[in-house]
Motif scaffolding. Structure first.
Motif, PDB file in Angstrom:
ATOM      1  N   GLY A   5       0.781  -1.216   0.000  1.00 37.62           N
ATOM      2  CA  GLY A   5       0.000   0.000   0.000  1.00 37.62           C
ATOM      3  C   GLY A   5       0.817   1.271   0.000  1.00 37.62           C
ATOM      4  O   GLY A   5       2.036   1.270   0.092  1.00 37.62           O
ATOM      5  N   SER A   6       0.097   2.376  -0.123  1.00 40.79           N
ATOM      6  CA  SER A   6       0.730   3.695  -0.074  1.00 40.79           C
ATOM      7  C   SER A   6      -0.283   4.675   0.481  1.00 40.79           C
ATOM      8  O   SER A   6      -1.443   4.675   0.091  1.00 40.79           O
ATOM      9  CB  SER A   6       1.175   4.134  -1.472  1.00 40.79           C
ATOM     10  N   PHE A   7       0.157   5.513   1.401  1.00 39.11           N
ATOM     11  CA  PHE A   7      -0.723   6.508   2.004  1.00 39.11           C
ATOM     12  C   PHE A   7      -0.338   7.916   1.568  1.00 39.11           C
ATOM     13  O   PHE A   7      -0.656   8.888   2.247  1.00 39.11           O
ATOM     14  CB  PHE A   7      -0.695   6.372   3.527  1.00 39.11           C
ATOM     15  N   ARG A   8       0.345   8.004   0.415  1.00 40.28           N
ATOM     16  CA  ARG A   8       0.626   9.322  -0.159  1.00 40.28           C
ATOM     17  C   ARG A   8      -0.506   9.701  -1.120  1.00 40.28           C
ATOM     18  O   ARG A   8      -0.269  10.156  -2.236  1.00 40.28           O
ATOM     19  CB  ARG A   8       1.972   9.310  -0.889  1.00 40.28           C
ATOM     20  N   GLU A   9      -1.711   9.479  -0.665  1.00 40.79           N
ATOM     21  CA  GLU A   9      -2.894   9.756  -1.475  1.00 40.79           C
ATOM     22  C   GLU A   9      -3.108  11.262  -1.569  1.00 40.79           C
ATOM     23  O   GLU A   9      -2.792  12.002  -0.646  1.00 40.79           O
ATOM     24  CB  GLU A   9      -4.106   9.059  -0.852  1.00 40.79           C
ATOM     25  N   THR A  10      -3.652  11.733  -2.691  1.00 42.74           N
ATOM     26  CA  THR A  10      -3.729  13.169  -2.971  1.00 42.74           C
ATOM     27  C   THR A  10      -4.405  13.949  -1.859  1.00 42.74           C
ATOM     28  O   THR A  10      -3.908  14.987  -1.410  1.00 42.74           O
ATOM     29  CB  THR A  10      -4.474  13.408  -4.299  1.00 42.74           C
ATOM     30  N   ARG A  11      -5.564  13.487  -1.387  1.00 41.77           N
ATOM     31  CA  ARG A  11      -6.283  14.248  -0.363  1.00 41.77           C
ATOM     32  C   ARG A  11      -5.503  14.311   0.949  1.00 41.77           C
ATOM     33  O   ARG A  11      -5.545  15.331   1.655  1.00 41.77           O
ATOM     34  CB  ARG A  11      -7.664  13.628  -0.129  1.00 41.77           C
ATOM     35  N   ILE A  12      -4.793  13.246   1.274  1.00 41.74           N
ATOM     36  CA  ILE A  12      -3.989  13.229   2.494  1.00 41.74           C
ATOM     37  C   ILE A  12      -2.841  14.219   2.384  1.00 41.74           C
ATOM     38  O   ILE A  12      -2.584  15.018   3.298  1.00 41.74           O
ATOM     39  CB  ILE A  12      -3.455  11.812   2.765  1.00 41.74           C
ATOM     40  N   VAL A  13      -2.130  14.181   1.260  1.00 41.33           N
ATOM     41  CA  VAL A  13      -0.999  15.086   1.045  1.00 41.33           C
ATOM     42  C   VAL A  13      -1.474  16.536   1.043  1.00 41.33           C
ATOM     43  O   VAL A  13      -0.843  17.419   1.645  1.00 41.33           O
ATOM     44  CB  VAL A  13      -0.282  14.751  -0.280  1.00 41.33           C
ATOM     45  N   GLU A  14      -2.599  16.790   0.388  1.00 41.23           N
ATOM     46  CA  GLU A  14      -3.135  18.149   0.343  1.00 41.23           C
ATOM     47  C   GLU A  14      -3.475  18.649   1.747  1.00 41.23           C
ATOM     48  O   GLU A  14      -3.218  19.809   2.096  1.00 41.23           O
ATOM     49  CB  GLU A  14      -4.367  18.193  -0.545  1.00 41.23           C
ATOM     50  N   PHE A  15      -4.049  17.775   2.571  1.00 40.38           N
ATOM     51  CA  PHE A  15      -4.374  18.129   3.952  1.00 40.38           C
ATOM     52  C   PHE A  15      -3.102  18.524   4.710  1.00 40.38           C
ATOM     53  O   PHE A  15      -3.068  19.552   5.394  1.00 40.38           O
ATOM     54  CB  PHE A  15      -5.060  16.943   4.632  1.00 40.38           C
ATOM     55  N   VAL A  16      -2.056  17.714   4.577  1.00 40.24           N
ATOM     56  CA  VAL A  16      -0.796  18.000   5.272  1.00 40.24           C
ATOM     57  C   VAL A  16      -0.196  19.314   4.781  1.00 40.24           C
ATOM     58  O   VAL A  16       0.269  20.148   5.582  1.00 40.24           O
ATOM     59  CB  VAL A  16       0.206  16.847   5.069  1.00 40.24           C
ATOM     60  N   PHE A  17      -0.201  19.533   3.476  1.00 40.20           N
ATOM     61  CA  PHE A  17       0.368  20.763   2.919  1.00 40.20           C
ATOM     62  C   PHE A  17      -0.380  21.997   3.420  1.00 40.20           C
ATOM     63  O   PHE A  17       0.229  23.002   3.803  1.00 40.20           O
ATOM     64  CB  PHE A  17       0.332  20.721   1.391  1.00 40.20           C
ATOM     65  N   LEU A  18      -1.712  21.927   3.406  1.00 40.79           N
ATOM     66  CA  LEU A  18      -2.512  23.070   3.845  1.00 40.79           C
ATOM     67  C   LEU A  18      -2.339  23.332   5.342  1.00 40.79           C
ATOM     68  O   LEU A  18      -2.271  24.481   5.782  1.00 40.79           O
ATOM     69  CB  LEU A  18      -3.989  22.837   3.515  1.00 40.79           C
ATOM     70  N   LEU A  19      -2.269  22.250   6.110  1.00 39.16           N
ATOM     71  CA  LEU A  19      -2.076  22.405   7.547  1.00 39.16           C
ATOM     72  C   LEU A  19      -0.701  22.998   7.852  1.00 39.16           C
ATOM     73  O   LEU A  19      -0.567  23.868   8.719  1.00 39.16           O
ATOM     74  CB  LEU A  19      -2.238  21.053   8.242  1.00 39.16           C
ATOM     75  N   SER A  20       0.316  22.557   7.141  1.00 37.86           N
ATOM     76  CA  SER A  20       1.668  23.100   7.333  1.00 37.86           C
ATOM     77  C   SER A  20       1.715  24.582   6.960  1.00 37.86           C
ATOM     78  O   SER A  20       2.377  25.383   7.629  1.00 37.86           O
ATOM     79  CB  SER A  20       2.677  22.321   6.484  1.00 37.86           C
ATOM     80  N   GLU A  21       1.010  24.936   5.905  1.00 40.42           N
ATOM     81  CA  GLU A  21       0.952  26.348   5.517  1.00 40.42           C
ATOM     82  C   GLU A  21       0.212  27.165   6.574  1.00 40.42           C
ATOM     83  O   GLU A  21       0.626  28.281   6.907  1.00 40.42           O
ATOM     84  CB  GLU A  21       0.258  26.485   4.163  1.00 40.42           C
ATOM     85  N   GLN A  22      -0.884  26.619   7.086  1.00 37.61           N
ATOM     86  CA  GLN A  22      -1.647  27.306   8.128  1.00 37.61           C
ATOM     87  C   GLN A  22      -0.792  27.563   9.366  1.00 37.61           C
ATOM     88  O   GLN A  22      -0.892  28.619  10.000  1.00 37.61           O
ATOM     89  CB  GLN A  22      -2.869  26.462   8.505  1.00 37.61           C
ATOM     90  N   TRP A  23       0.050  26.614   9.698  1.00 38.23           N
ATOM     91  CA  TRP A  23       0.892  26.733  10.886  1.00 38.23           C
ATOM     92  C   TRP A  23       2.259  27.339  10.580  1.00 38.23           C
ATOM     93  O   TRP A  23       3.158  27.322  11.420  1.00 38.23           O
ATOM     94  CB  TRP A  23       1.063  25.366  11.546  1.00 38.23           C
ATOM     95  N   CYS A  24       2.416  27.861   9.360  1.00 30.32           N
ATOM     96  CA  CYS A  24       3.640  28.601   8.977  1.00 30.32           C
ATOM     97  C   CYS A  24       4.898  27.744   9.092  1.00 30.32           C
ATOM     98  O   CYS A  24       5.947  28.215   9.564  1.00 30.32           O
ATOM     99  CB  CYS A  24       3.786  29.862   9.819  1.00 30.32           C
ATOM    100  N   LEU A  25       4.807  26.490   8.678  1.00 35.65           N
ATOM    101  CA  LEU A  25       5.951  25.591   8.733  1.00 35.65           C
ATOM    102  C   LEU A  25       6.698  25.599   7.404  1.00 35.65           C
ATOM    103  O   LEU A  25       6.120  25.867   6.353  1.00 35.65           O
ATOM    104  CB  LEU A  25       5.485  24.167   9.059  1.00 35.65           C
ATOM    105  N   GLU A  26       7.974  25.288   7.456  1.00 37.17           N
ATOM    106  CA  GLU A  26       8.778  25.241   6.242  1.00 37.17           C
ATOM    107  C   GLU A  26       8.359  24.072   5.358  1.00 37.17           C
ATOM    108  O   GLU A  26       7.772  23.098   5.828  1.00 37.17           O
ATOM    109  CB  GLU A  26      10.265  25.119   6.607  1.00 37.17           C
ATOM    110  N   LYS A  27       8.689  24.173   4.073  1.00 31.97           N
ATOM    111  CA  LYS A  27       8.310  23.113   3.133  1.00 31.97           C
ATOM    112  C   LYS A  27       8.882  21.766   3.539  1.00 31.97           C
ATOM    113  O   LYS A  27       8.227  20.734   3.384  1.00 31.97           O
ATOM    114  CB  LYS A  27       8.797  23.471   1.728  1.00 31.97           C
ATOM    115  N   SER A  28      10.090  21.769   4.067  1.00 30.32           N
ATOM    116  CA  SER A  28      10.718  20.505   4.454  1.00 30.32           C
ATOM    117  C   SER A  28       9.895  19.777   5.513  1.00 30.32           C
ATOM    118  O   SER A  28       9.872  18.545   5.550  1.00 30.32           O
ATOM    119  CB  SER A  28      12.137  20.755   4.976  1.00 30.32           C
ATOM    120  N   VAL A  29       9.198  20.534   6.368  1.00 34.09           N
ATOM    121  CA  VAL A  29       8.392  19.924   7.424  1.00 34.09           C
ATOM    122  C   VAL A  29       7.199  19.189   6.825  1.00 34.09           C
ATOM    123  O   VAL A  29       6.848  18.089   7.264  1.00 34.09           O
ATOM    124  CB  VAL A  29       7.917  20.992   8.433  1.00 34.09           C
TER     125      VAL A  29
END
Length: 335
Positions: free
Chosen positions: A48-72
């Motif tokens: 399996g793989s859990f790098r599904e689009t909706r999951i990745v998008e959620f993480v990216f948006l949450l990281s942006e909301q919390w002002c985290l660097e791209k590497s995070v």
């Protein structure tokens, strides 16, 4: 996610290349290559793989909301991927035991519901853990996380939040500080700068970040197209898909594909020179680099690509991709 003004992250233009001695770069590149080879070998048999689009998008948006660097954000996705695969494997092992020992009642639904019910909590915990791994000045506090979960309708305590982090750490044997694809991209850009690449590393870096986001968001379509190219068949079997997992975990291969695609976008006249440097540095076949950059460009911009300008015989691209899955020729140093 809310209307609050968020502080701006450091602009990409501030990222500096060429500040490290060549000897240090050579050692670091060799170490990364060894880590990559180990990760590829350990990926055999993973499910399996859990790098599904909706999951990745959620993480990216949450990281942006919390002002985290791209590497995070990349680190959080990789931690979540490894943890969820471990969880799925544990459930399968328990199911196998239950089927073998018929005296133990089968409880598939309970195991499945437990995994689903805690998924958002696990995802947020992975982002929080990734923020703690970075050297960013801002680590996400428990209060921030609990308020966010409450806004989504999930009521958790500080104790449950700490237990979630500890569960993830224990499941992964506390080994969560692993290189992400961005680590490989930036290392190779550093080496390209020393090797006299015609396109400035800082210029490539900005485009690489955009394309890496796209690869994460379009992970399955891009790798499915690579799989079809490697087997020369539009309908791969389940076994062929499982064997291709090692290619999905090859971050060095992903990095050269990202950089090659970025070079084509920035200055297609220099594309051949950049690809030649990447082949010299990593030992990856030119055909593999071209095939990967072709797939990335086709799924992102869909414009004239290296594959169209310089056609690659399908059998060569397939052979190169198959070789890349088991290649151990990452030992060449920077020029």
């Amino acid at each position: 996610m809310d209307g609050r003004v968020r502080p701006r992250l450091a602009p990409v233009s501030e990222f500096q290349f060429g500040a490290v001695a060549t000897e240090t770069i050579e050692d670091a590149l060799l170490h990364l290559a060894q880590q990559n080879e180990q990760a590829v070998q350990e990926s055999a048999g993973r499910m399996g793989s859990f790098r599904e689009t909706r999951i990745v998008e959620f993480v990216f948006l949450l990281s942006e909301q919390w002002c985290l660097e791209k590497s995070v954000s990349y680190q959080a996705v990789e931690i979540l991927e490894r943890f969820m695969v471990k969880q799925a494997e544990n459930i399968c092992r328990q199911a196998t035991i239950q089927l073998r020992d018929k005296t133990v009642p089968q409880n598939w639904r309970a195991l499945k519901e437990q995994l689903f019910n805690k998924f958002i909590l696990r995802l947020v915990s992975c982002v929080q853990l990734a923020s703690k791994l970075s050297f960013h000045y801002k680590i996400i506090s428990n209060i921030t996380v609990l308020n966010f979960l409450q806004a989504l309708g999930y009521l958790h305590t500080k104790e449950e939040l700490l237990e979630s982090e500890l569960d993830i750490l224990k499941s992964l044997n506390f080994q969560i500080n692993l290189p992400t694809p961005l680590t490989y991209v930036e290392m190779l850009l550093e080496v390209l700068g020393y090797n006299g690449c015609l396109i400035p590393a800082t210029q490539l870096h900005a485009t690489c970040l955009t394309l890496l986001d796209l690869v994460y968001l379009l992970h399955e379509p891009i790798y499915e197209s690579l799989l079809r190219a490697s087997i020369e068949n539009s309908t791969p079997s389940q076994l062929q898909g499982e064997k291709f997992v090692s290619v999905k975990e090859d971050f060095m291969l992903l990095a050269v594909g990202i950089i090659a695609a970025s070079a084509f976008i920035q200055n297609h006249a220099c594309w051949s020179q950049v690809v030649g440097h990447l082949q010299s540095i990593t030992g990856i076949a030119l055909e593999s680099i071209a095939a990967f950059s072709y797939a990335i460009l086709m799924h992102s911009v869909g414009a004239n690509t290296p594959g169209r300008q310089q056609p690659i015989p399908p059998h060569l691209a397939a052979r190169a991709l198959r070789a890349a899955a088991s290649s151990s020729t990452w030992t060449e140093s920077a020029q």
